[in-house]
Design a protein around this motif. Structure first.
Motif, PDB file in Angstrom:
ATOM      1  N   GLU A  59       0.876  -1.166   0.000  1.00 47.88           N
ATOM      2  CA  GLU A  59       0.000   0.000   0.000  1.00 47.88           C
ATOM      3  C   GLU A  59       0.909   1.211   0.000  1.00 47.88           C
ATOM      4  O   GLU A  59       1.917   1.234   0.697  1.00 47.88           O
ATOM      5  CB  GLU A  59      -0.867   0.032   1.258  1.00 47.88           C
ATOM      6  CG  GLU A  59      -1.816  -1.137   1.375  1.00 47.88           C
ATOM      7  CD  GLU A  59      -2.576  -1.139   2.696  1.00 47.88           C
ATOM      8  OE1 GLU A  59      -2.182  -0.405   3.632  1.00 47.88           O
ATOM      9  OE2 GLU A  59      -3.552  -1.891   2.793  1.00 47.88           O
ATOM     10  N   SER A  60       0.553   2.218  -0.784  1.00 47.72           N
ATOM     11  CA  SER A  60       1.401   3.400  -0.792  1.00 47.72           C
ATOM     12  C   SER A  60       0.580   4.653  -0.998  1.00 47.72           C
ATOM     13  O   SER A  60      -0.507   4.613  -1.571  1.00 47.72           O
ATOM     14  CB  SER A  60       2.478   3.296  -1.873  1.00 47.72           C
ATOM     15  OG  SER A  60       1.904   3.380  -3.152  1.00 47.72           O
ATOM     16  N   ARG A  61       1.128   5.722  -0.493  1.00 50.85           N
ATOM     17  CA  ARG A  61       0.562   7.040  -0.738  1.00 50.85           C
ATOM     18  C   ARG A  61       1.728   7.940  -1.069  1.00 50.85           C
ATOM     19  O   ARG A  61       2.728   7.975  -0.348  1.00 50.85           O
ATOM     20  CB  ARG A  61      -0.178   7.554   0.500  1.00 50.85           C
ATOM     21  CG  ARG A  61      -0.952   8.834   0.197  1.00 50.85           C
ATOM     22  CD  ARG A  61      -1.812   9.251   1.338  1.00 50.85           C
ATOM     23  NE  ARG A  61      -0.943   9.796   2.377  1.00 50.85           N
ATOM     24  CZ  ARG A  61      -1.260   9.872   3.651  1.00 50.85           C
ATOM     25  NH1 ARG A  61      -2.405   9.418   4.066  1.00 50.85           N
ATOM     26  NH2 ARG A  61      -0.430  10.395   4.518  1.00 50.85           N
ATOM     27  N   ARG A  69       3.607   0.823   2.821  1.00 50.58           N
ATOM     28  CA  ARG A  69       3.322  -0.226   3.797  1.00 50.58           C
ATOM     29  C   ARG A  69       3.441  -1.535   3.048  1.00 50.58           C
ATOM     30  O   ARG A  69       2.751  -1.764   2.058  1.00 50.58           O
ATOM     31  CB  ARG A  69       1.927  -0.082   4.376  1.00 50.58           C
ATOM     32  CG  ARG A  69       1.625  -1.159   5.413  1.00 50.58           C
ATOM     33  CD  ARG A  69       0.277  -0.973   5.994  1.00 50.58           C
ATOM     34  NE  ARG A  69       0.130   0.444   6.317  1.00 50.58           N
ATOM     35  CZ  ARG A  69      -0.814   0.936   7.077  1.00 50.58           C
ATOM     36  NH1 ARG A  69      -1.700   0.152   7.604  1.00 50.58           N
ATOM     37  NH2 ARG A  69      -0.888   2.228   7.311  1.00 50.58           N
TER      38      ARG A  69
END
Length: 156
Positions: A59-61, A69
């Motif tokens: 997961e990334s932002r 993550r």
């Protein structure tokens, strides 16, 4: 000294092995700084070596407060969910096959009867009205998401 991608992969796997939470959270820019590379090289490693099929969910932002993550999937059952996804789900999944798959997960005690009922309800298509016609493709994508979520070590 190995390939940069190999070194980054090994580094991330070592950190994951040391954590008991089942996941790690990192800053892409800090990781790139540590390896003296551009963030796109970090993306390459994540996209090619930390895939669902290999037992990871990323997961990334992006942006100033962005993060990465990396979540280990299915360690307790040796990647069984990923194997099911590759071999049984594919790109199309009929209602009968999805029900049989849910029954198998239930028989193997990988899900509870309540979870089985919930999954069957979502995948039945009874509430999926409208113009959409490719239910089997949608059902396959939904089942893959369900299996990925079930295999997350950070949600135990």
């Amino acid at each position: 000294m190995g390939n940069l991608a190999d070194r980054i992969e090994e580094y991330l796997k070592q950190i994951l092995e040391k954590t008991s939470e089942g996941y790690i959270v990192l800053q892409r820019s800090e990781l790139a700084g540590e390896f003296a590379c551009v963030p796109s090289q970090i993306n390459y490693v994540l996209d090619t070596r930390f895939t669902v099929e290999r037992g990871y969910l990323v997961e990334s932002r992006r942006g100033g407060g962005g993060y990465l993550r990396i979540i280990r999937l299915g360690l307790g059952i040796e990647g069984q969910y990923q194997q099911v996804m590759r071999q049984l789900v594919g790109e199309q999944l009929s209602r009968d096959r999805s029900n049989a798959l849910v029954e198998r997960l239930l028989d193997e005690e990988l899900i509870t009867p309540r979870e089985a009922a919930l999954i069957k309800s979502v995948l039945s298509g009874n509430n999926l009205g409208g113009e959409f016609r490719d239910w089997d493709a949608l059902r396959a994508r939904l089942m893959k998401d369900i299996l990925t979520t079930l295999s997350r070590d950070d949600l135990v």
